[in-house]
Design a protein around this motif. Sequence first.
Motif, PDB file in Angstrom:
ATOM      1  N   LEU A 209      43.732  15.193  88.591  1.00 51.43           N
ATOM      2  CA  LEU A 209      43.099  14.229  87.689  1.00 51.43           C
ATOM      3  C   LEU A 209      41.580  14.339  87.754  1.00 51.43           C
ATOM      4  O   LEU A 209      40.896  14.268  86.730  1.00 51.43           O
ATOM      5  CB  LEU A 209      43.549  12.815  88.046  1.00 51.43           C
ATOM      6  N   ASN A 210      41.053  14.510  88.948  1.00 55.43           N
ATOM      7  CA  ASN A 210      39.611  14.676  89.094  1.00 55.43           C
ATOM      8  C   ASN A 210      39.119  15.935  88.391  1.00 55.43           C
ATOM      9  O   ASN A 210      38.063  15.936  87.743  1.00 55.43           O
ATOM     10  CB  ASN A 210      39.209  14.707  90.563  1.00 55.43           C
ATOM     11  N   LEU A 211      39.870  17.015  88.514  1.00 54.09           N
ATOM     12  CA  LEU A 211      39.498  18.264  87.868  1.00 54.09           C
ATOM     13  C   LEU A 211      39.471  18.106  86.351  1.00 54.09           C
ATOM     14  O   LEU A 211      38.522  18.535  85.678  1.00 54.09           O
ATOM     15  CB  LEU A 211      40.485  19.361  88.270  1.00 54.09           C
ATOM     16  N   LEU A 212      40.484  17.466  85.807  1.00 54.69           N
ATOM     17  CA  LEU A 212      40.565  17.290  84.356  1.00 54.69           C
ATOM     18  C   LEU A 212      39.433  16.422  83.826  1.00 54.69           C
ATOM     19  O   LEU A 212      38.811  16.744  82.810  1.00 54.69           O
ATOM     20  CB  LEU A 212      41.912  16.676  83.980  1.00 54.69           C
ATOM     21  N   ARG A 213      39.150  15.327  84.510  1.00 55.22           N
ATOM     22  CA  ARG A 213      38.101  14.450  83.987  1.00 55.22           C
ATOM     23  C   ARG A 213      36.712  15.014  84.256  1.00 55.22           C
ATOM     24  O   ARG A 213      35.776  14.777  83.492  1.00 55.22           O
ATOM     25  CB  ARG A 213      38.244  13.026  84.536  1.00 55.22           C
ATOM     26  N   ALA A 214      36.572  15.797  85.319  1.00 57.34           N
ATOM     27  CA  ALA A 214      35.269  16.406  85.596  1.00 57.34           C
ATOM     28  C   ALA A 214      34.874  17.387  84.501  1.00 57.34           C
ATOM     29  O   ALA A 214      33.695  17.539  84.180  1.00 57.34           O
ATOM     30  CB  ALA A 214      35.304  17.126  86.946  1.00 57.34           C
ATOM     31  N   ARG A 215      35.855  18.061  83.894  1.00 55.47           N
ATOM     32  CA  ARG A 215      35.557  19.046  82.852  1.00 55.47           C
ATOM     33  C   ARG A 215      35.705  18.449  81.450  1.00 55.47           C
ATOM     34  O   ARG A 215      35.635  19.170  80.453  1.00 55.47           O
ATOM     35  CB  ARG A 215      36.462  20.268  83.012  1.00 55.47           C
ATOM     36  N   THR A 216      35.925  17.144  81.357  1.00 53.41           N
ATOM     37  CA  THR A 216      35.991  16.467  80.056  1.00 53.41           C
ATOM     38  C   THR A 216      34.585  16.077  79.633  1.00 53.41           C
ATOM     39  O   THR A 216      33.963  15.203  80.223  1.00 53.41           O
ATOM     40  CB  THR A 216      36.903  15.227  80.129  1.00 53.41           C
ATOM     41  N   PHE A 217      34.085  16.776  78.618  1.00 56.65           N
ATOM     42  CA  PHE A 217      32.701  16.599  78.157  1.00 56.65           C
ATOM     43  C   PHE A 217      32.706  16.970  76.679  1.00 56.65           C
ATOM     44  O   PHE A 217      32.733  18.154  76.337  1.00 56.65           O
ATOM     45  CB  PHE A 217      31.775  17.519  78.948  1.00 56.65           C
ATOM     46  N   PRO A 218      32.707  15.978  75.772  1.00 56.76           N
ATOM     47  CA  PRO A 218      32.789  16.273  74.335  1.00 56.76           C
ATOM     48  C   PRO A 218      31.758  17.312  73.905  1.00 56.76           C
ATOM     49  O   PRO A 218      30.587  17.228  74.262  1.00 56.76           O
ATOM     50  CB  PRO A 218      32.509  14.916  73.690  1.00 56.76           C
ATOM     51  N   GLY A 219      32.243  18.303  73.153  1.00 56.29           N
ATOM     52  CA  GLY A 219      31.364  19.352  72.669  1.00 56.29           C
ATOM     53  C   GLY A 219      31.254  20.550  73.592  1.00 56.29           C
ATOM     54  O   GLY A 219      30.596  21.533  73.242  1.00 56.29           O
ATOM     55  N   TYR A 220      31.895  20.478  74.754  1.00 53.97           N
ATOM     56  CA  TYR A 220      31.844  21.565  75.725  1.00 53.97           C
ATOM     57  C   TYR A 220      33.263  21.985  76.108  1.00 53.97           C
ATOM     58  O   TYR A 220      34.214  21.212  75.945  1.00 53.97           O
ATOM     59  CB  TYR A 220      31.070  21.152  76.974  1.00 53.97           C
ATOM     60  N   PRO A 221      33.432  23.214  76.638  1.00 52.52           N
ATOM     61  CA  PRO A 221      34.773  23.660  77.049  1.00 52.52           C
ATOM     62  C   PRO A 221      35.372  22.745  78.109  1.00 52.52           C
ATOM     63  O   PRO A 221      34.661  22.110  78.890  1.00 52.52           O
ATOM     64  CB  PRO A 221      34.516  25.063  77.607  1.00 52.52           C
ATOM     65  N   ALA A 222      36.703  22.719  78.120  1.00 53.73           N
ATOM     66  CA  ALA A 222      37.434  21.892  79.076  1.00 53.73           C
ATOM     67  C   ALA A 222      38.186  22.781  80.053  1.00 53.73           C
ATOM     68  O   ALA A 222      38.011  24.007  80.070  1.00 53.73           O
ATOM     69  CB  ALA A 222      38.398  20.980  78.326  1.00 53.73           C
ATOM     70  N   CYS A 223      39.014  22.173  80.887  1.00 53.83           N
ATOM     71  CA  CYS A 223      39.911  22.940  81.727  1.00 53.83           C
ATOM     72  C   CYS A 223      40.866  23.744  80.844  1.00 53.83           C
ATOM     73  O   CYS A 223      41.183  23.348  79.721  1.00 53.83           O
ATOM     74  CB  CYS A 223      40.711  22.010  82.633  1.00 53.83           C
ATOM     75  N   THR A 224      41.346  24.850  81.352  1.00 52.10           N
ATOM     76  CA  THR A 224      42.256  25.708  80.596  1.00 52.10           C
ATOM     77  C   THR A 224      43.494  26.034  81.416  1.00 52.10           C
ATOM     78  O   THR A 224      43.485  25.966  82.651  1.00 52.10           O
ATOM     79  CB  THR A 224      41.581  27.030  80.197  1.00 52.10           C
ATOM     80  N   PHE A 225      44.596  26.362  80.696  1.00 54.79           N
ATOM     81  CA  PHE A 225      45.762  26.942  81.336  1.00 54.79           C
ATOM     82  C   PHE A 225      46.411  27.918  80.367  1.00 54.79           C
ATOM     83  O   PHE A 225      46.233  27.820  79.146  1.00 54.79           O
ATOM     84  CB  PHE A 225      46.759  25.866  81.792  1.00 54.79           C
ATOM     85  N   SER A 226      47.135  28.873  80.911  1.00 57.27           N
ATOM     86  CA  SER A 226      47.791  29.899  80.104  1.00 57.27           C
ATOM     87  C   SER A 226      49.298  29.712  80.149  1.00 57.27           C
ATOM     88  O   SER A 226      49.878  29.428  81.209  1.00 57.27           O
ATOM     89  CB  SER A 226      47.445  31.298  80.631  1.00 57.27           C
ATOM     90  N   ALA A 227      49.938  29.864  78.978  1.00 58.90           N
ATOM     91  CA  ALA A 227      51.391  29.831  78.862  1.00 58.90           C
ATOM     92  C   ALA A 227      51.793  31.039  78.027  1.00 58.90           C
ATOM     93  O   ALA A 227      51.596  31.048  76.812  1.00 58.90           O
ATOM     94  CB  ALA A 227      51.858  28.537  78.216  1.00 58.90           C
ATOM     95  N   GLY A 228      52.318  32.038  78.683  1.00 58.15           N
ATOM     96  CA  GLY A 228      52.583  33.289  77.988  1.00 58.15           C
ATOM     97  C   GLY A 228      51.277  33.939  77.569  1.00 58.15           C
ATOM     98  O   GLY A 228      50.369  34.112  78.382  1.00 58.15           O
ATOM     99  N   ASP A 229      51.184  34.278  76.284  1.00 58.22           N
ATOM    100  CA  ASP A 229      49.966  34.899  75.760  1.00 58.22           C
ATOM    101  C   ASP A 229      48.965  33.880  75.238  1.00 58.22           C
ATOM    102  O   ASP A 229      47.893  34.262  74.770  1.00 58.22           O
ATOM    103  CB  ASP A 229      50.316  35.880  74.630  1.00 58.22           C
ATOM    104  N   ASP A 230      49.317  32.598  75.306  1.00 58.57           N
ATOM    105  CA  ASP A 230      48.471  31.553  74.732  1.00 58.57           C
ATOM    106  C   ASP A 230      47.638  30.868  75.812  1.00 58.57           C
ATOM    107  O   ASP A 230      48.112  30.645  76.935  1.00 58.57           O
ATOM    108  CB  ASP A 230      49.324  30.504  74.009  1.00 58.57           C
ATOM    109  N   VAL A 231      46.400  30.532  75.458  1.00 57.40           N
ATOM    110  CA  VAL A 231      45.506  29.797  76.349  1.00 57.40           C
ATOM    111  C   VAL A 231      45.210  28.435  75.728  1.00 57.40           C
ATOM    112  O   VAL A 231      44.888  28.351  74.529  1.00 57.40           O
ATOM    113  CB  VAL A 231      44.191  30.568  76.594  1.00 57.40           C
ATOM    114  N   TYR A 232      45.322  27.383  76.512  1.00 55.26           N
ATOM    115  CA  TYR A 232      45.136  26.023  76.029  1.00 55.26           C
ATOM    116  C   TYR A 232      43.992  25.355  76.784  1.00 55.26           C
ATOM    117  O   TYR A 232      43.721  25.667  77.942  1.00 55.26           O
ATOM    118  CB  TYR A 232      46.407  25.195  76.242  1.00 55.26           C
TER     119      TYR A 232
END
Length: 242
Positions: A209-232
């Motif tokens: 939860l800390n990681l997710l909210r630390a990278r939550t910044f409107p207008g900037y990249p967020a945390c990412t994860f990959s599922a198969g060939d897709d990145v979210y």
Amino acid sequence: MLADGQIGHDISRWLIANYRNDLALIVTTSDNEIAALARDVGAGSLIFRSSAQVAAFITGEGLSFDLGLLAWWPKIIRSPLLSLPRRGFVNTHPSLLPYGRGKHYNFWSIVDRVPFGVSLHMVDEGVDTGDIVAQIAIPYDWEDTGGTLYQKATEAMLNLLRETYPKLRELDFETHPQDHNAGTFHRASELESASAIDLDRAYVALDLLNLLRARTFPGYPACTFSAGDDVYEVRIEIKRKS
């Protein structure tokens, strides 16, 4: 003064409005709004290329300084520039030093679960290691994100400079050393790898939860994860229920 970014602009505007005669030279990263402010009031200005270039300009112009100020300055300055002001350089740093040395202070304060705030400190040969001049602690809670900490830091930094500057300009200020054994330090290169979530890894809920909210910044990249060939990308919003 070496100034950049929105806070550098706000500090420049405030100093020009209230202490114009204190400013012998304003150094910027480009021909930007801060440089335009300097030209509008007839203050000396220079676009930064290197510490040596600025030092050579100062020497060539016969300028002398009691104090230097780094206002949200993104580059490391080195000798001979560092030693030109008689009382050295004071830096505006958006963390509660010795916590949050280096880059991405708003992200790492949440991830490392350390105190947050803003600091004025003397500049030495290290990275954010100089003696503390003044600080303001900024409380934060579960509803805060990397974005909200950034906004809080920008507001507090300008307030801290306003409160401290009368003593700075009179060279009537004391300093105290940082406790580097208690601090934290991160490089810019650490951010992306720290923000990648592994779907096959077990996380402690608090850390995730800390990681997710630390990278939550409107207008900037967020945390990412990959599922198969897709990145979210994934962001989070936490609201107090009661």
